[in-house]
Design an enzyme around this catalytic site. Structure first.
Site, PDB file in Angstrom:
ATOM      1  N   ASP A   1       0.885  -1.160   0.084  1.00  0.00           N
ATOM      2  CA  ASP A   1       0.022  -0.036   0.070  1.00  0.00           C
ATOM      3  C   ASP A   1       0.735   1.096   0.018  1.00  0.00           C
ATOM      4  OD1 ASP A   1      -2.468   1.949   1.113  1.00  0.00           O
ATOM      5  OD2 ASP A   1      -3.206   0.158   0.728  1.00  0.00           O
ATOM      6  N   ASP A   2       0.397   2.492   0.405  1.00  0.00           N
ATOM      7  CA  ASP A   2       0.794   3.685   0.456  1.00  0.00           C
ATOM      8  C   ASP A   2       2.403   3.803   1.058  1.00  0.00           C
ATOM      9  OD1 ASP A   2       1.189   6.458   0.293  1.00  0.00           O
ATOM     10  OD2 ASP A   2      -0.403   7.061   1.470  1.00  0.00           O
TER      11      ASP A   2
ATOM     12  N   ARG B   1      -5.962  16.302   2.994  1.00  0.00           N
ATOM     13  CA  ARG B   1      -4.805  15.356   3.344  1.00  0.00           C
ATOM     14  C   ARG B   1      -3.273  15.955   3.020  1.00  0.00           C
ATOM     15  NH1 ARG B   1      -3.683   8.861   2.124  1.00  0.00           N
ATOM     16  NH2 ARG B   1      -3.286   8.314   4.322  1.00  0.00           N
TER      17      ARG B   1
ATOM     18  N   LYS C   1      -4.146  -0.997  -6.795  1.00  0.00           N
ATOM     19  CA  LYS C   1      -5.028  -0.262  -5.994  1.00  0.00           C
ATOM     20  C   LYS C   1      -4.950   1.251  -6.153  1.00  0.00           C
ATOM     21  CE  LYS C   1      -6.516   0.615  -0.975  1.00  0.00           C
ATOM     22  NZ  LYS C   1      -6.021   0.388   0.258  1.00  0.00           N
ATOM     23  N   TRP C   2      -6.024   1.583  -7.185  1.00  0.00           N
ATOM     24  CA  TRP C   2      -5.885   3.171  -7.229  1.00  0.00           C
ATOM     25  C   TRP C   2      -6.635   4.043  -6.193  1.00  0.00           C
ATOM     26  CZ3 TRP C   2      -6.417   5.022 -12.985  1.00  0.00           C
ATOM     27  CH2 TRP C   2      -6.515   6.238 -13.264  1.00  0.00           C
ATOM     28  N   ASP C   3      -5.982   4.676  -5.604  1.00  0.00           N
ATOM     29  CA  ASP C   3      -6.621   5.506  -4.434  1.00  0.00           C
ATOM     30  C   ASP C   3      -6.856   6.941  -4.842  1.00  0.00           C
ATOM     31  OD1 ASP C   3      -7.619   6.043  -1.975  1.00  0.00           O
ATOM     32  OD2 ASP C   3      -5.984   5.430  -0.892  1.00  0.00           O
TER      33      ASP C   3
ATOM     34  N   ASP D   1     -13.105   2.594   4.298  1.00  0.00           N
ATOM     35  CA  ASP D   1     -11.854   2.540   5.330  1.00  0.00           C
ATOM     36  C   ASP D   1     -12.220   1.695   6.720  1.00  0.00           C
ATOM     37  OD1 ASP D   1      -9.849   3.282   3.735  1.00  0.00           O
ATOM     38  OD2 ASP D   1      -9.798   5.371   4.379  1.00  0.00           O
TER      39      ASP D   1
HETATM   40  C1  DGJ Z   1      -6.933   5.555   1.895  1.00  0.00           C
HETATM   41  C2  DGJ Z   1      -7.316   3.958   1.574  1.00  0.00           C
HETATM   42  O1  DGJ Z   1      -8.640   3.784   1.689  1.00  0.00           O
HETATM   43  C3  DGJ Z   1      -6.587   3.158   2.566  1.00  0.00           C
HETATM   44  O2  DGJ Z   1      -6.988   1.805   2.458  1.00  0.00           O
HETATM   45  C4  DGJ Z   1      -5.149   3.314   2.282  1.00  0.00           C
HETATM   46  O3  DGJ Z   1      -4.864   2.892   1.184  1.00  0.00           O
HETATM   47  C5  DGJ Z   1      -4.774   4.715   2.554  1.00  0.00           C
HETATM   48  N1  DGJ Z   1      -5.498   5.713   1.882  1.00  0.00           N
HETATM   49  C6  DGJ Z   1      -3.182   4.812   2.174  1.00  0.00           C
HETATM   50  O4  DGJ Z   1      -3.055   6.317   2.222  1.00  0.00           O
END
Ligand code: DGJ
Length: 744
Positions: free
Chosen positions: A367-368, A444, A477-479, A549
């Site tokens: 992830d991030d 953010r 996973k594209w956030d 989340d």
């Molecule tokens: C928001 C996402 O919904 C989380 O699952 C995670 O990927 C964070 N961002 C990472 O910054």
């Protein structure tokens, strides 16, 4: 033939075995809506369904004919300037300042199948026999405006897809300020409106209210479909339940600002409209130009809300989602976000990966935080440079290590954003949505890239290609972690500013197209700070979406229940997280957490290396269970049985297409002392089939002696689920039941 045209009465009858939708060309040339509902016999004329009575103070279209007022005639695509005083489907300003529009029928065509909508996500057919499409051309020669309304009726589903194309023939420039996708005038207001409402970490809660005279609706002005509302609403008859009664479901295939509303007039006519929100929207059309609205889908059900949802699930899972992953069971993943957040080294990740692999998990999602200047959420977005301090052999090396372990490699990206201080920020300040001279607002700690500018989309695409090519990535996973507040583009002049938010979403779709074309085998999961872009538009590109989340099992009951109103189980990312839960501090058992997440695209999001021996055994069994039953869990027919919005208990189930096998999830939030008896009537079973019902305990292992019962009994008398020892079970209890064919 699902679409017929009766030339003499100039009537269109769109019908299949389940629904009819009838409208006609009125004497004035406008399109009048006659009927929408249960399938009825075709006739050469339905003129008797046309209702017009003289009403005082109305404006009439024909001199002297008091009864012919477009204010009181149910229409298909109303405009202002014809006597209709309600909120219109289309509003535009002509160069002479006029907003008067009078669209009249010019002609129509009926074609097999469903033509694609260029640049926009939409439902589709694989075989032209699956649907027919009607296009109706309307025009106002004085205004120079043309409109083509498109209607696709699916042969096997009670589902109608609509959109509109607005054209301009000149002179000068037309300012399109409201161009909705869908409008339906229903003859009464005897409905409750069901919407999906919420906020971050409690997305898509089911809210229902009776219709009242006036406007009621949902919308987003956040640049994304949002946590707060979803581009969906349903109108259900007051007595309709999850299982019975008439429901009309409406859904917009779009990911940006939207409006979905029901407007009830004084005579109880209910006008349902869906489309791009007119606020902050102006689209300029020069001579010869045209604008295409997103698609809206209407579903008709006589089997209550479950019936509506099952149609949406089937349509969106098989004829909206695309690509090789559409029909494939989803890999069981572990995501490191809640396991490590930003605080990881490669050794830590690989230890987590090894543990995951040993438990049978198939995909590791990084992830991030894998790129430079990203030790927290204050920096780093935009440059996409690998942090070699954290990943000494780069993404490629890290991916290789996962592949060598037998795991697939998943990667998080947030390509629409930039942080201050990055190279991208310094070199291209004009690529950030903001008005020069005005401080851009941050969310953010980040800023939004101007995806309405094709150069930005192109640059991000090439930047991502340089990261992804050769890295062996199997999943993305594209956030997208903030709302858009400064919708001003430095790339266009004053005339283009009203188009920025729509062009932004078109840019997102464009990048999705480019990436999915270049990497056709990558499984995409969309995400927006949890579930702020869980919408049909993105399902076209990414067959699954991070639902929320909020990973707390109790909260997830509501979130997944509500999400299932319009979206299939296979599209809902659902993970088992740590206890106490990181969002709520609530502790639930590993069994409860898994029993909720099983009904989704399943995974884990916790530090598996910290599990006890017993915890590891349970996880291994849960993983084995999902592997055995994920075809059923993700692609079975999903039924909601008990609503978390109506009490302490939730239940749902999924049934195989041949109705031989089913899995039931039954959940109780708080334990009750000396509780009453409990029976859970099941649904969707074969009444004449004998089932063996096995209760599954922790680790989804059989517990107790199986029961044998016919489907009719299980659906009528129900499954007896009276509790065991309340003190032993405590709060947050869940049970799974497996139904299989019994030996006769
Ligand atoms: C928001 C996402 O919904 C989380 O699952 C995670 O990927 C964070 N961002 C990472 O910054």
């Amino acid at each position: 033939m699902p679409i017929e045209f009766h030339a003499q009465s100039r009537t269109f009858h769109l019908h299949n075995r389940q629904m009819s939708y009838i409208f006609k060309v009125l004497p004035s040339g406008h399109l009048g809506q006659l009927y929408c509902g249960r399938a009825i016999h075709d006739r050469s004329s339905f003129d008797h369904l046309f209702e017009a009575v003289p009403r005082s103070m109305s404006v009439c279209y024909f001199d002297g004919d008091q009864s012919y007022s477009l204010e009181h005639i149910k229409q298909e695509y109303p405009t202002y300037g014809t006597g209709d005083m309600h909120l219109p489907a289309l509003d535009a300003q002509m160069p002479d300042g006029s907003r008067l529009l009078d669209l009249r029928y010019q002609g129509h065509a009926i074609v097999p199948g469903k033509p694609a909508i260029p640049g926009l996500p939409a439902t589709y057919t694989e075989d032209p026999a699956e649907a027919q499409t009607l296009t109706v051309d309307l025009a106002d020669p004085l205004a120079g405006v043309t409109v083509t309304l498109s209607y696709t009726l699916f042969e096997q589903l009670p589902a109608l897809a609509r959109h509109a194309v607005i054209g301009y023939t000149g002179p000068g420039v037309l300012r399109l300020e409201r161009a909705l996708s869908f409008c339906l005038d229903l003859p009464d207001m005897d409905y409750e409106m069901v919407e999906l409402a919420g906020a971050w970490a409690r997305e898509r809660h089911v809210v229902a209210r009776p219709l009242a005279q006036g406007v009621q609706g949902v919308y987003s002005l956040r640049g994304c479909s949002s946590h707060h509302f979803n581009p969906f609403l349903a109108l259900k008859r007051p007595h309709a339940t999850e299982f019975e009664g008439q429901v009309l479901g409406f859904s917009l295939v779009y990911s940006g600002n939207f409006l979905a509303q029901a407007d009830v007039d004084p005579y109880h006519v209910t006008r349902v409209t869906l489309g791009i929100h007119p606020q902050n929207f102006t689209w300029q059309l020069a001579a010869g130009g045209h604008f295409t609205t997103p698609e809206a889908v209407m579903v008709y059900s006589e089997a209550g809300l479950n019936g509506m949802s099952q149609t949406f699930h089937r349509l969106y899972r098989t004829r909206l989602a695309r690509g090789p992953w559409r029909d494939k069971v989803r890999p069981i993943l572990v995501n490191n976000w809640e396991a490590t957040y930003f605080d990881f080294t490669e050794d830590k990740l690989l230890a987590l990966a090894r543990q995951a692999r040993d438990l049978g998990i198939e995909l590791f999602v990084l992830d991030d935080g894998w790129f430079t200047n990203r030790s927290d959420d204050h920096g780093g977005l935009g440059d996409w440079e690998i942090n070699y301090h954290k990943l000494p052999d780069g993404l490629q090396g890290f991916g290789q290590k996962l592949h060598d372990m037998g795991l697939q490699f998943g990667l998080w990206i947030e390509p629409e954003m930039v942080n201050a201080g990055t190279r991208l920020w310094n070199e291209h300040p004009d690529w950030v949505l903001h008005q020069p001279g005005r401080r851009p607002q941050q969310g953010r700690y980040q800023y939004v890239l101007d995806y309405s500018n094709p150069d930005v989309v192109d640059w991000v695409f090439h930047r991502l290609v340089s990261v992804l090519d050769g890295a062996g990535v199997d999943y993305i996973k594209w956030d997208m972690n903030r709302s858009i507040s400064d919708a001003y583009s430095c790339a266009v002049g004053p005339a283009g500013q009203g188009a920025v938010l729509h062009r932004y979403i078109l840019g997102v779709y464009q990048l999705y197209s480019l990436l999915t074309e270049r990497y056709p085998n990558i499984l995409f999961e969309s995400c927006a700070g949890g579930g702020a872009r869980f919408d049909p538009g993105l399902l076209y590109y990414a067959p699954q979406c991070w639902t929320s989340d909020d990973t707390d099992a109790v909260e997830r009951l509501k979130i997944q229940y509500g999400t299932s109103m319009a979206y299939p189980v296979s599209s809902m990312g659902a993970h088992v997280a740590a206890a106490p839960n990181h969002q709520l501090g609530r502790s639930t058992s590993l069994t409860m957490r898994a029993n909720v997440a099983f009904f989704g695209a399943f995974g884990y999001e916790l530090d598996l290396t910290a599990l006890s021996q017993r915890g590891r055994e349970l996880v291994a069994r849960q993983v084995a269970f999902v592997k055995q039953y994920r075809q059923l869990l993700q692609f079975g027919t999903f039924w909601r049985l008990r609503s978390p919005f109506e009490g302490n208990e939730t239940a749902w189930m999924t049934v195989s297409p041949d109705r031989s096998t089913a899995l039931v999830g039954d959940y109780r939030v708080l334990q009750q002392a000396n509780a009453g008896y409990r029976r859970l009537p099941l649904a969707g079973l074969d009444p004449d089939r004998l089932y063996q019902v096995t209760r599954l305990g922790s680790g989804a292992q059989p517990a107790g002696t199986p029961l044998t019962a016919y489907g009719d009994e299980l659906m009528a008398a129900g499954l007896v689920t009276t509790g065991e020892d309340p003190a032993a079970e405590g709060d947050f209890v869940s049970r799974l039941y497996l139904l299989q064919p019994a030996e006769l």
